[in-house]
Motif scaffolding. Structure first.
Motif, PDB file in Angstrom:
ATOM      1  N   ASP A  34       0.909  -1.205   0.032  1.00 33.74           N
ATOM      2  CA  ASP A  34      -0.117   0.046  -0.145  1.00 33.74           C
ATOM      3  C   ASP A  34       0.705   1.230   0.014  1.00 33.74           C
ATOM      4  OD1 ASP A  34      -2.490  -1.187  -0.220  1.00 33.74           O
ATOM      5  OD2 ASP A  34      -2.973  -1.054   1.974  1.00 33.74           O
ATOM      6  N   GLN A  35       2.010   1.130  -0.524  1.00 31.96           N
ATOM      7  CA  GLN A  35       3.005   2.290  -0.762  1.00 31.96           C
ATOM      8  C   GLN A  35       2.707   2.923  -2.104  1.00 31.96           C
ATOM      9  OE1 GLN A  35       4.445   3.605   2.153  1.00 31.96           O
ATOM     10  NE2 GLN A  35       3.199   1.929   3.058  1.00 31.96           N
ATOM     11  N   GLU A  36       3.080   4.067  -2.155  1.00 29.81           N
ATOM     12  CA  GLU A  36       3.124   4.615  -3.493  1.00 29.81           C
ATOM     13  C   GLU A  36       3.950   4.285  -4.706  1.00 29.81           C
ATOM     14  OE1 GLU A  36       3.158   9.337  -3.335  1.00 29.81           O
ATOM     15  OE2 GLU A  36       1.560   9.233  -2.160  1.00 29.81           O
ATOM     16  N   ALA A  37       3.410   4.003  -5.642  1.00 24.08           N
ATOM     17  CA  ALA A  37       4.571   3.292  -6.605  1.00 24.08           C
ATOM     18  C   ALA A  37       4.243   3.898  -7.973  1.00 24.08           C
ATOM     19  CB  ALA A  37       4.192   1.702  -6.619  1.00 24.08           C
ATOM     20  N   GLY A  38       5.090   5.044  -8.269  1.00 25.10           N
ATOM     21  CA  GLY A  38       4.734   5.839  -9.395  1.00 25.10           C
ATOM     22  C   GLY A  38       4.097   6.886  -9.407  1.00 25.10           C
ATOM     23  N   GLN A  39       3.959   7.655 -10.480  1.00 27.97           N
ATOM     24  CA  GLN A  39       3.310   8.716 -10.740  1.00 27.97           C
ATOM     25  C   GLN A  39       1.693   8.440 -10.930  1.00 27.97           C
ATOM     26  OE1 GLN A  39       4.495  11.872 -10.724  1.00 27.97           O
ATOM     27  NE2 GLN A  39       6.394  10.922  -9.865  1.00 27.97           N
ATOM     28  N   PRO A  40       0.906   9.200 -10.392  1.00 29.07           N
ATOM     29  CA  PRO A  40      -0.568   9.159 -10.677  1.00 29.07           C
ATOM     30  C   PRO A  40      -1.049   9.223 -11.970  1.00 29.07           C
ATOM     31  CG  PRO A  40      -0.059  10.889  -8.904  1.00 29.07           C
ATOM     32  CD  PRO A  40       1.075  10.593  -9.573  1.00 29.07           C
ATOM     33  N   VAL A  41      -2.044   8.382 -12.493  1.00 27.39           N
ATOM     34  CA  VAL A  41      -2.515   8.408 -13.589  1.00 27.39           C
ATOM     35  C   VAL A  41      -3.966   8.923 -13.608  1.00 27.39           C
ATOM     36  CG1 VAL A  41      -0.883   6.697 -14.363  1.00 27.39           C
ATOM     37  CG2 VAL A  41      -3.154   5.888 -13.343  1.00 27.39           C
ATOM     38  N   VAL A  42      -4.594   9.319 -14.731  1.00 24.73           N
ATOM     39  CA  VAL A  42      -5.955   9.600 -14.962  1.00 24.73           C
ATOM     40  C   VAL A  42      -6.320   8.528 -15.816  1.00 24.73           C
ATOM     41  CG1 VAL A  42      -7.511  11.203 -16.332  1.00 24.73           C
ATOM     42  CG2 VAL A  42      -5.470  12.072 -15.310  1.00 24.73           C
ATOM     43  N   ALA A  43      -7.487   8.029 -15.179  1.00 27.70           N
ATOM     44  CA  ALA A  43      -8.183   6.614 -15.530  1.00 27.70           C
ATOM     45  C   ALA A  43      -9.892   6.987 -15.917  1.00 27.70           C
ATOM     46  CB  ALA A  43      -8.006   5.499 -14.517  1.00 27.70           C
ATOM     47  N   ALA A  44     -10.012   6.354 -16.762  1.00 32.87           N
ATOM     48  CA  ALA A  44     -11.421   6.412 -17.006  1.00 32.87           C
ATOM     49  C   ALA A  44     -12.282   5.466 -15.991  1.00 32.87           C
ATOM     50  CB  ALA A  44     -12.130   5.810 -18.571  1.00 32.87           C
ATOM     51  N   ASP A  45     -13.578   5.866 -15.587  1.00 27.33           N
ATOM     52  CA  ASP A  45     -14.370   4.947 -14.478  1.00 27.33           C
ATOM     53  C   ASP A  45     -15.776   4.845 -14.971  1.00 27.33           C
ATOM     54  OD1 ASP A  45     -15.177   3.793 -12.233  1.00 27.33           O
ATOM     55  OD2 ASP A  45     -15.274   5.579 -11.279  1.00 27.33           O
ATOM     56  N   VAL A  71     -14.015   4.013 -31.118  1.00 29.30           N
ATOM     57  CA  VAL A  71     -12.634   4.253 -30.905  1.00 29.30           C
ATOM     58  C   VAL A  71     -12.709   5.209 -29.549  1.00 29.30           C
ATOM     59  CG1 VAL A  71     -10.755   5.108 -31.527  1.00 29.30           C
ATOM     60  CG2 VAL A  71     -12.189   3.715 -32.998  1.00 29.30           C
ATOM     61  N   VAL A  72     -11.891   4.794 -28.532  1.00 27.04           N
ATOM     62  CA  VAL A  72     -11.726   5.787 -27.343  1.00 27.04           C
ATOM     63  C   VAL A  72     -10.485   5.980 -27.058  1.00 27.04           C
ATOM     64  CG1 VAL A  72     -12.564   6.060 -24.817  1.00 27.04           C
ATOM     65  CG2 VAL A  72     -13.967   4.586 -26.446  1.00 27.04           C
ATOM     66  N   PRO A  73     -10.178   7.176 -26.811  1.00 29.78           N
ATOM     67  CA  PRO A  73      -8.754   7.869 -26.896  1.00 29.78           C
ATOM     68  C   PRO A  73      -8.431   7.712 -25.253  1.00 29.78           C
ATOM     69  CG  PRO A  73      -9.971   9.582 -27.087  1.00 29.78           C
ATOM     70  CD  PRO A  73     -10.842   8.540 -27.324  1.00 29.78           C
ATOM     71  N   ILE A  74      -8.327   6.514 -24.569  1.00 30.56           N
ATOM     72  CA  ILE A  74      -7.881   6.437 -23.403  1.00 30.56           C
ATOM     73  C   ILE A  74      -6.803   5.271 -23.260  1.00 30.56           C
ATOM     74  CG2 ILE A  74     -10.207   7.109 -22.419  1.00 30.56           C
ATOM     75  CD1 ILE A  74     -10.519   3.778 -21.659  1.00 30.56           C
ATOM     76  N   ASP A  75      -6.123   5.285 -22.103  1.00 33.86           N
ATOM     77  CA  ASP A  75      -4.777   4.438 -21.902  1.00 33.86           C
ATOM     78  C   ASP A  75      -4.998   3.842 -20.584  1.00 33.86           C
ATOM     79  OD1 ASP A  75      -4.066   6.482 -20.577  1.00 33.86           O
ATOM     80  OD2 ASP A  75      -1.917   6.427 -21.259  1.00 33.86           O
ATOM     81  N   ALA A  76      -5.977   4.154 -19.562  1.00 32.37           N
ATOM     82  CA  ALA A  76      -6.371   3.602 -18.469  1.00 32.37           C
ATOM     83  C   ALA A  76      -7.646   3.596 -18.237  1.00 32.37           C
ATOM     84  CB  ALA A  76      -5.528   4.218 -17.242  1.00 32.37           C
ATOM     85  N   ILE A  77      -8.070   2.597 -17.459  1.00 32.70           N
ATOM     86  CA  ILE A  77      -9.319   2.445 -17.072  1.00 32.70           C
ATOM     87  C   ILE A  77      -9.770   1.591 -15.836  1.00 32.70           C
ATOM     88  CG2 ILE A  77      -9.897   0.544 -18.365  1.00 32.70           C
ATOM     89  CD1 ILE A  77     -12.867   1.484 -18.882  1.00 32.70           C
ATOM     90  N   ILE A  78     -10.491   2.103 -14.633  1.00 32.31           N
ATOM     91  CA  ILE A  78     -10.656   1.325 -13.487  1.00 32.31           C
ATOM     92  C   ILE A  78     -11.487   0.105 -13.912  1.00 32.31           C
ATOM     93  CG2 ILE A  78     -11.865   1.471 -11.424  1.00 32.31           C
ATOM     94  CD1 ILE A  78     -10.844   4.379 -11.388  1.00 32.31           C
TER      95      ILE A  78
END
Length: 93
Positions: A34-45, A71-78
Motif C-alpha cells: 500500500d505504498q505509492e509506486a509511481g506517478q498518478p494516472v488519469v483513468a476512465a471509470d 474508438v476511445v482515446p484512453i490508456d487507463a480504465i478502472i
C-alpha cells in the motif's frame, strides 16, 4: 494491471469524441504494501469508484478493448474496486 488508490477527480467539459459520459479519476499506483509506486494516472471509470477507494486499473490496449463499439482515446480504465486483499506472509500468518 495495477493496484491504485483513487485520490481525485477530473472534470472536463470538452472531450474528444468517444469520451462522452466517461468519468475521469486520478489514481495513485500502489505496491503490495500500500505504498505509492509511481506517478498518478488519469483513468476512465465506468463502475463508480470513489475517492479513497482501492481499485484495479487496466492500462494500454486492454483498456481500449472494453469499448469494442467505438474508438476511445484512453490508456487507463478502472476495472474493479478492491474489497479485500490477502498476501502470503502478511496479515498475521
Amino acid at each position: 494491471m495495477l493496484l491504485g488508490k483513487v485520490i481525485g477527480s477530473v472534470w472536463a467539459t470538452q472531450k474528444e469524441a468517444g469520451m462522452e459520459n466517461l468519468k475521469l479519476m486520478i489514481v495513485q499506483p500502489l505496491d503490495a504494501g500500500d505504498q505509492e509506486a509511481g506517478q498518478p494516472v488519469v483513468a476512465a471509470d465506468r463502475i463508480g469508484a470513489g475517492i479513497g477507494e482501492k481499485v484495479i486499473v487496466s492500462r494500454g490496449n486492454p483498456a481500449r478493448m472494453l469499448f469494442p463499439e467505438r474508438v476511445v482515446p484512453i490508456d487507463a480504465i478502472i476495472v474493479g474496486i478492491v474489497d479485500s486483499m490477502e498476501i502470503a506472509g502478511q496479515g498475521g500468518e
